[in-house]
Design a protein around this motif. Structure first.
Motif, PDB file in Angstrom:
ATOM      1  N   ASN A 103     -11.935  -8.080  -5.339  1.00 53.89           N
ATOM      2  CA  ASN A 103     -13.123  -8.224  -5.316  1.00 53.89           C
ATOM      3  C   ASN A 103     -14.012  -8.847  -6.229  1.00 53.89           C
ATOM      4  O   ASN A 103     -15.063  -9.666  -6.257  1.00 53.89           O
ATOM      5  N   LYS A 129      -6.889  -4.776  -4.991  1.00 54.77           N
ATOM      6  CA  LYS A 129      -8.297  -4.963  -4.444  1.00 54.77           C
ATOM      7  C   LYS A 129      -9.403  -5.019  -5.266  1.00 54.77           C
ATOM      8  O   LYS A 129     -10.037  -5.840  -5.138  1.00 54.77           O
ATOM      9  N   HIS A 161      -3.625  -4.167   4.431  1.00 55.70           N
ATOM     10  CA  HIS A 161      -3.999  -3.385   5.595  1.00 55.70           C
ATOM     11  C   HIS A 161      -5.627  -3.014   5.645  1.00 55.70           C
ATOM     12  O   HIS A 161      -6.024  -2.186   6.268  1.00 55.70           O
ATOM     13  N   ASP A 162      -6.246  -3.994   5.211  1.00 52.23           N
ATOM     14  CA  ASP A 162      -7.633  -4.120   5.454  1.00 52.23           C
ATOM     15  C   ASP A 162      -8.093  -5.088   6.177  1.00 52.23           C
ATOM     16  O   ASP A 162      -8.258  -6.339   5.953  1.00 52.23           O
ATOM     17  N   TRP A 188      -5.561  -9.562   1.751  1.00 59.08           N
ATOM     18  CA  TRP A 188      -6.259  -8.281   2.279  1.00 59.08           C
ATOM     19  C   TRP A 188      -5.359  -7.652   3.587  1.00 59.08           C
ATOM     20  O   TRP A 188      -5.459  -6.707   4.053  1.00 59.08           O
ATOM     21  N   PRO A 248       0.737  -1.176  -0.064  1.00 55.20           N
ATOM     22  CA  PRO A 248      -0.084  -0.062   0.056  1.00 55.20           C
ATOM     23  C   PRO A 248       0.857   1.030  -0.012  1.00 55.20           C
ATOM     24  O   PRO A 248       0.529   2.309  -0.651  1.00 55.20           O
ATOM     25  N   GLU A 304      -4.267  -0.736  -5.111  1.00 60.07           N
ATOM     26  CA  GLU A 304      -5.827  -0.448  -5.489  1.00 60.07           C
ATOM     27  C   GLU A 304      -6.062  -1.454  -6.382  1.00 60.07           C
ATOM     28  O   GLU A 304      -7.274  -1.870  -6.469  1.00 60.07           O
ATOM     29  N   ASN A 316     -10.604  -5.455   8.372  1.00 56.41           N
ATOM     30  CA  ASN A 316     -12.080  -5.965   8.322  1.00 56.41           C
ATOM     31  C   ASN A 316     -12.557  -6.796   7.365  1.00 56.41           C
ATOM     32  O   ASN A 316     -13.148  -8.037   7.442  1.00 56.41           O
ATOM     33  N   ARG A 317     -11.939  -6.716   6.180  1.00 59.36           N
ATOM     34  CA  ARG A 317     -11.949  -7.692   5.129  1.00 59.36           C
ATOM     35  C   ARG A 317     -11.269  -8.825   5.472  1.00 59.36           C
ATOM     36  O   ARG A 317     -11.798  -9.935   4.948  1.00 59.36           O
ATOM     37  N   PRO A 364      -8.740  -6.050  12.951  1.00 58.31           N
ATOM     38  CA  PRO A 364     -10.399  -5.873  12.513  1.00 58.31           C
ATOM     39  C   PRO A 364     -10.697  -4.852  13.590  1.00 58.31           C
ATOM     40  O   PRO A 364     -10.265  -4.954  14.657  1.00 58.31           O
ATOM     41  N   ALA A 378      -3.375  -4.557  10.530  1.00 54.00           N
ATOM     42  CA  ALA A 378      -4.642  -4.905   9.813  1.00 54.00           C
ATOM     43  C   ALA A 378      -5.417  -5.674  10.959  1.00 54.00           C
ATOM     44  O   ALA A 378      -6.099  -6.295  10.612  1.00 54.00           O
TER      45      ALA A 378
END
Length: 779
Positions: free
Chosen positions: A628, A624, A650-651, A646, A613, A621, A653-654, A721, A719
């Motif tokens: 998806n 990502k 650094h996501d 993910w 990132p 990006e 929650n995903r 959550p 990352a």
């Protein structure tokens, strides 16, 4: 922004002494009924031997394993004329005639013979079944009624057990696969004298002979080598020690009558790299029986805990979850936000499985670790080189089990000589190569079909795993020992490159993205191409690592310069297509399956560090968007891989959503290549069927949510959550550079941390969004 001040970690936070970890909660799998299927049994292992008891009351079946027990034998299935077809294959590909190139590969560029479908290729097999048949003296054959049943596996001790009551008598069994004297042990007790009555039988579905001699139950045989039938030999001996009662024998079983305590000892071995395997069985059994059961158990636990106790994690749970493990899975899937226990249990279960399924000096875990209940395991129970065996080792470094990478290193070292022959036979190339699959016999040839078998990312990907051990340990003696392996792989890729006239880049040809295919403009589809993205990413990572190794070791300056030039000539780590996604192939082909299980073109995110990132935000990006479109479902290993991606992006929650996806309960055992996945009641991951890579990939994913160190600094809580932010603490995770990291957080912010190393030095650490240069104290 990197701060310029140097701060001593231990002085920086005087409150570090209060980092103190809360009282450990017992880590265990527990149930209130016997296992009704193999996927409910409890896996025990000591890196060589495996045991899976079902805890049956009237009949208990205990599946036995030895990680070295393989059918098949070494063979040379190289097509030594294949390289002669290479110019024609390249010409067809450069002319856009992929279908014709693939047909030619199927005809003249795959392995000779049946490949992985042949008897000589072999497969990992179960050792046998130990069957205990109990007699509770029921009148007139009435069914046995039992109450207060409990069954559990302690991860803290690597000991399983069960207990129940029949007719007012409490029966208990305890099982472990000893990290002491290298035997399986089972202790059976009754709380009233003379109540143990049962027979002991040992068998396997084929190629075995069972007999008794001197109160020893013995099973031996020889597997099929695929040529003359005289393949690997094995031997298993079983003895029993009684307190009270009597021990007698029949031709093929032991009979226990009126005992109060029985200890069963099982010793087994094969002749895999061990001509004296029969003597080993005899010595292991004799050594184990000289010691008391209490001492055996004590030594077993002490040796196991030397590895297991290195890491503690608490995500904010306040007490042990009292639900049985199978029910906990169901509850978690309904309300994943509330449950803080299961992620910790699953992470530590992954570490437990690593410790139990491999050991230094033996083999790495295969597709099923070391647990199998069939003579022909799914996909031969082999070593797939296009993600699976690598994923088996994703967590070992960060989870502070570094030495468990070494069996894979030795497996790879053993491929080099065969891989050099394969490189010459097919590519007339320097160095060595391995393709998609291998076995204990050193297979490096392409598989039997062009659609999957000629992917040659396997050897480069393996080099990533063995490099990781150096990156985490800074062991220069180790680096020197693996340098010829790394160099040979880099030599291969460097020597096979051709110039793509459209882009001017130097690319691999033929190439393919593991097990995937694409549409051509005329509507036909193919798998073979030039310059698949994974090839480009693996070469970038490998060449850079060999350059670093060469500089560190002060050797091969000329080759180093060659690789530096190659890095300027090969395609970048990723190309963004018109949809904003990372292309899987050099051409922007239309995918035949948008939700394909493999996501090989994101190798640059994990395990590599080519896409980050911070460093490559546009590619991050695009990644990502790629994920998806790919979707969140798939076999468990695929879901775990997406979790890892993910986390690296650094996501949190995903990533956690992917964790909840993989933790869905399942009983399915059919072979699955698409959506599905899930976790069996015994927490082993399902493809289906059982594939252990999902366990290991998820373990690595949880670690990546808590700590990362691939981008040039240690990143704490990169990352995390929302559901873990309230409070938590970690002790003993590892970071690249040979650092051990402890830290604690509250409301998503690190409140204290400690970093130690065997070698004092400096390291960049990102804490609560700020990068600091830290002086690390000696451990």
């Amino acid at each position: 922004m990197i701060t310029k001040n140097f701060v001593s970690v231990t002085a920086m936070l005087l409150c570090i002494s209060t980092l103190g970890f809360s009282q450990k909660q017992p880590l265990r799998l527990h149930y209130d009924k016997p296992a009704s299927i193999w996927e409910e049994t409890l896996p025990l292992g000591n890196g060589r031997l495996g045991m899976m008891p079902d805890g049956g009351v009237t009949n208990e079946k205990i599946v036995l394993n030895d990680i070295t027990l393989w059918s098949g034998s070494p063979q040379d299935a190289n097509n030594y004329d294949a390289y002669k077809k290479l110019p024609e294959i390249k010409q067809l590909l450069l002319a856009g005639k992929n279908v014709e190139a693939q047909a030619l590969i199927d005809k003249d560029f795959v392995c000779k013979g049946p490949g992985s479908g042949g008897a000589q290729w072999g497969c990992y097999q179960l050792l046998g079944d130990l069957d205990l048949k109990f007699d509770y003296k029921e009148v007139d054959g009435a069914p046995v009624k039992f109450t207060n049943y409990q069954r559990e596996l302690s991860l803290n001790k690597a000991v399983a057990g069960c207990s129940y009551e029949v007719n007012g008598v409490t029966y208990k069994r305890e099982y472990f696969t000893s990290f002491g004297d290298d035997v399986d042990m089972i202790r059976l007790t009754a709380d009233k004298p003379g109540q143990l009555n049962f027979s002991i039988n040992l068998s396997r579905p084929e190629r075995s002979v069972t007999n008794t001699a001197d109160n020893t139950l013995q099973m031996q045989g020889r597997l099929d080598n695929g040529t003359d039938g005289n393949g690997m030999q094995y031997l298993a001996n079983v003895k029993a020690r009684l307190t009270g009662g009597s021990l007698t024998k029949t031709a093929n079983s032991l009979i226990v009558k009126n005992a109060t305590e029985v200890i069963i000892y099982i010793a087994a071995a094969t002749d895999f790299k061990n001509a004296d395997f029969k003597q080993k069985v005899k010595q292991d059994l004799a050594s184990a029986m000289k010691k008391s059961y209490a001492l055996q158990k004590q030594e077993h636990i002490a040796n196991y805990q030397k590895l297991f106790n290195r890491v503690d994690i608490n995500l904010g749970a306040t007490g042990e979850n009292q639900e049985t493990t199978d029910q906990q899975l169901i509850s978690f899937h309904k309300e994943p936000i509330k449950n803080k226990d299961l992620p910790v249990l699953f992470f530590q279960f992954g570490r437990y499985l690593s410790i139990s399924s491999t050991r230094v000096g033996l083999l790495p875990p295969n597709l099923q670790g070391l647990w199998a209940n069939q003579t022909h395991t799914p996909w031969n129970g082999d070593y797939h080189l296009d993600v699976n065996v690598q994923m088996n080792h994703f967590p070992v470094e960060v989870a502070n089990l570094s030495e468990l990478n070494l069996p894979l290193v030795e497996l790879v070292r053993g491929l080099v000589k065969n891989g050099e022959r394969t490189a010459k036979a097919y590519y007339n190339a320097d160095g060595w190569v391995a393709h998609v699959i291998t076995n204990v016999w050193g297979w490096t040839e392409p598989g039997e079909s062009a659609s999957w078998g000629v992917t040659k990312a396997g050897s480069g990907w393996l080099c990533s795993n063995i490099w990781d051990h150096y990156a985490f340990t800074n062991d220069k003696a180790y680096l020197k020992s693996i340098y010829p392996i790394l160099k040979g792989s880099a030599q291969f890729y460097s020597s096979i490159l051709v110039k793509d006239p459209k882009t001017g880049w130097m690319v691999t040809a033929p190439s393919s993205s593991p097990e995937n295919s694409f549409y051509l403009p005329d509507g036909s589809h193919a798998s073979i191409c030039i310059g698949a993205t994974i090839d480009n990413q693996i070469m970038r990572e490998l060449f850079a690592n060999v350059i670093t190794a060469s500089e560190t070791l002060g050797t091969d300056a000329a080759f180093r310069d060659t690789l530096k030039l190659r890095l300027k000539q090969i395609p970048p780590a990723g190309v963004i297509n018109k949809d904003g996604r990372i292309q899987e192939w050099l051409e922007d082909y239309k995918e035949t399956e948008l939700q394909h299980r493999h996501i090989s073109h994101l190798y640059g995110i994990y395990p590599a560090s080519l896409i980050t990132p911070d460093g490559t935000p546009e590619l991050a990006e695009a990644a990502k968007k790629t994920l998806n479109v790919r979707g969140d479902d798939g076999p468990s290993w695929s879901i775990a891989y997406k979790l890892l991606f993910w986390a690296r992006l650094h996501d949190g929650n995903r990533a956690y959503k992917l964790f909840t996806e993989i933790m869905k309960p399942t009983f399915k055992t059919d072979i699955n290549y698409g959506a599905g996945g899930g976790i069996y009641p015994n927490l082993l991951s399902a493809g289906p069927p059982f594939q252990i890579d999902g366990n290991f990939g998820t373990t690595a994913g949880i670690a990546e949510m808590l700590i990362q160190s691939h981008a040039g600094y240690i990143d704490l809580l990169p990352a995390i959550p929302d559901s873990w932010q309230a409070s938590g603490e970690v002790k003993g995770l590892k970071a690249r550079g040979n650092f051990t990291v402890d830290f604690k957080w509250k409301d998503g912010k690190v409140t204290s941390y400690k970093i130690t190393s065997t070698t004092p030095g400096k390291v960049k650490v990102k804490v609560n969004g700020v990068i600091k240069m830290v002086i690390v104290q000696k451990a």
